[in-house]
Scaffold this motif. Sequence first.
Motif, PDB file in Angstrom:
ATOM      1  N   LEU A   1      51.844  67.464  59.520  1.00  0.00           N
ATOM      2  CA  LEU A   1      51.682  68.509  60.535  1.00  0.00           C
ATOM      3  C   LEU A   1      53.027  68.998  61.068  1.00  0.00           C
ATOM      4  CD1 LEU A   1      48.686  66.938  62.506  1.00  0.00           C
ATOM      5  CD2 LEU A   1      48.594  68.756  60.778  1.00  0.00           C
ATOM      6  N   PRO A   2      54.083  69.025  60.246  1.00  0.00           N
ATOM      7  CA  PRO A   2      55.343  69.603  60.736  1.00  0.00           C
ATOM      8  C   PRO A   2      55.211  71.121  60.821  1.00  0.00           C
ATOM      9  CG  PRO A   2      55.563  69.126  58.419  1.00  0.00           C
ATOM     10  CD  PRO A   2      54.210  68.596  58.840  1.00  0.00           C
ATOM     11  N   GLU A   3      56.056  71.728  61.618  1.00  0.00           N
ATOM     12  CA  GLU A   3      56.029  73.184  61.770  1.00  0.00           C
ATOM     13  C   GLU A   3      57.291  73.851  61.233  1.00  0.00           C
ATOM     14  OE1 GLU A   3      53.196  73.568  65.734  1.00  0.00           O
ATOM     15  OE2 GLU A   3      55.368  73.611  65.975  1.00  0.00           O
ATOM     16  N   GLN A   4      58.259  73.049  60.788  1.00  0.00           N
ATOM     17  CA  GLN A   4      59.486  73.610  60.238  1.00  0.00           C
ATOM     18  C   GLN A   4      59.752  73.007  58.862  1.00  0.00           C
ATOM     19  OE1 GLN A   4      62.514  72.964  63.256  1.00  0.00           O
ATOM     20  NE2 GLN A   4      62.021  74.919  64.212  1.00  0.00           N
ATOM     21  N   PHE A   5      60.261  73.837  57.951  1.00  0.00           N
ATOM     22  CA  PHE A   5      60.433  73.422  56.563  1.00  0.00           C
ATOM     23  C   PHE A   5      61.775  73.885  56.015  1.00  0.00           C
ATOM     24  CE2 PHE A   5      55.927  73.924  57.395  1.00  0.00           C
ATOM     25  CZ  PHE A   5      55.397  72.736  56.915  1.00  0.00           C
ATOM     26  N   GLY A   6      62.211  73.185  54.982  1.00  0.00           N
ATOM     27  CA  GLY A   6      63.394  73.587  54.241  1.00  0.00           C
ATOM     28  C   GLY A   6      64.686  73.056  54.828  1.00  0.00           C
ATOM     29  N   PRO A   7      65.777  73.163  54.057  1.00  0.00           N
ATOM     30  CA  PRO A   7      67.069  72.620  54.467  1.00  0.00           C
ATOM     31  C   PRO A   7      67.811  73.540  55.422  1.00  0.00           C
ATOM     32  CG  PRO A   7      67.261  73.615  52.313  1.00  0.00           C
ATOM     33  CD  PRO A   7      65.813  73.727  52.708  1.00  0.00           C
ATOM     34  N   SER A   8      68.855  72.988  56.010  1.00  0.00           N
ATOM     35  CA  SER A   8      69.787  73.780  56.803  1.00  0.00           C
ATOM     36  C   SER A   8      70.605  74.664  55.870  1.00  0.00           C
ATOM     37  CB  SER A   8      70.713  72.856  57.587  1.00  0.00           C
ATOM     38  OG  SER A   8      71.500  72.084  56.676  1.00  0.00           O
ATOM     39  N   ALA A   9      71.436  75.515  56.442  1.00  0.00           N
ATOM     40  CA  ALA A   9      72.280  76.386  55.618  1.00  0.00           C
ATOM     41  C   ALA A   9      73.201  75.549  54.721  1.00  0.00           C
ATOM     42  CB  ALA A   9      73.097  77.318  56.511  1.00  0.00           C
ATOM     43  N   GLU A  10      73.731  74.456  55.259  1.00  0.00           N
ATOM     44  CA  GLU A  10      74.596  73.588  54.455  1.00  0.00           C
ATOM     45  C   GLU A  10      73.807  72.904  53.347  1.00  0.00           C
ATOM     46  OE1 GLU A  10      77.615  69.737  54.914  1.00  0.00           O
ATOM     47  OE2 GLU A  10      76.489  70.488  56.645  1.00  0.00           O
ATOM     48  N   GLY A  11      72.612  72.412  53.679  1.00  0.00           N
ATOM     49  CA  GLY A  11      71.778  71.782  52.667  1.00  0.00           C
ATOM     50  C   GLY A  11      71.402  72.756  51.567  1.00  0.00           C
TER      51      GLY A  11
END
Length: 479
Positions: A83-93
């Motif tokens: 149930l997370p609401e945010q996905f994907g890496p940071s800009a650096e990732g």
Amino acid sequence: MTWLSTRAGCLVRRAGGPLTLLLGGLGVNAAMAAELPEYEVQPRNRLCQMASHSFAYDTSYLKNFNVLVQGRDGWLFRSEAELPEQFGPSAEGLRHLERFARYLKKSAGSELVLVFQPTKGLVHPDKLADDATVDFSWSYARSSYLDALAKFRQAGLVVPDMTPLLRESDREEAYYFKRDHHWTPYGARRTARIVADRIRQMPVFQSLPTQEFETRRTGLIRKDGSLQDAARRICGQAWPSQYVDEYRTSPGTGVDGDEQSALFGDESLPPITLVGTSNSKGAQDYNFAGALQEFLGVEVLNMAVAGGSYDGSMFEYLMSDSFQESPPEILIWEIPAYHTLDSAEFYRQVVPMISHGCQGREPVLEQTSPVTAGTNEVLYNGGGNFLELSSSEYLIDLQFSDPSVKEVDAFIWYVFGRKDRVDLEYGNRVETTGRFMFELPSGPSWNDELFMSLDLELEPEQVSEGLTVTAKVCRRQDI
């Protein structure tokens, strides 16, 4: 009106009339049959109050389920993973991921296809109860998920569009198991169709030899879900098993044996490889790899690892002879979307694995040393022969004499006293040869740092009698 309790964890309500026991040898006439009572069965299983508290998840196993959330119709969710609401890496990732995919293509000729599997909450929001103990905004989560897919594509990755899976109203079966973290065979098949449709659009696919594959139902899968097991450990209550159809895929009759040998060769490996989690290969087979073969018409080498997280199978495969001697045209990477792909340590290890570390090249430094539990200095750049080794240009390659070593902490020291640390760890289910490799840190703040020495720290359980390690420093190939 009478309620009867059953061992299956249900309440059975008798709608009216006497309770009748039928014995096969006695028979019953039509009048008696017409008077048989009807029963309405309602699930009674609900999570106990303890399951809503983080402190109840007090073992390494239970931490994977923090915290369980009650859903409708006997469904269970994990708040952090499903149930997370945010996905994907940071800009650096994302920059690290782009570098990895680009170097994989340049060095090995393999194109990376990222299967970013949507979470249970994104796919089955209708199964969340109105009184759920966590807040979950499906619209916000969906927007974040779509944004992550778009960023992956902007970074140059091939990313199949999984949005049709989100909140499908005409779904034939459940995409996920009710009380488990895996997709069902139906979910695996739906995903395979989407992935295959995208791969068929890739120019490299057009040159791949094809054959027919057939999928058949072979029985049933009984699923006593991982989430219900966690609930049992915390709440002490039993949950019913879930049953779904099981499928297997095999080469069809459209291509005979001689023709297959001509297409693929007796010794050649398949042109497509799948790495990933227990969704792709585990104790129970949901036939994701098989469905891919059916829809693509191309053999797929399944190198996924159960219990290896998002990185374990990638580590194992890139260091294998299969990859180093015969890299695939297409590398499919199946990852549950709750992984952010943000770890700089992961990319510092996985990029040099593509070109096999220091294998086949002359190292600038090399030393074989005995190692014991605790801290061990295994490399020293000095002794009257100091080399100017800029941090951003070199990598470390370690080979332990015992292949069972799976965890070590590396401490890199620099000339002017600066120190860097890398935690190196393979999961217990990941088969390795006692080999680790990683890049020295790079970037504006590291480019002028000069390597001085390397210390390795091992726990007692990682150290066998007579253990040694050969440590090498060589120039990076990706720059």
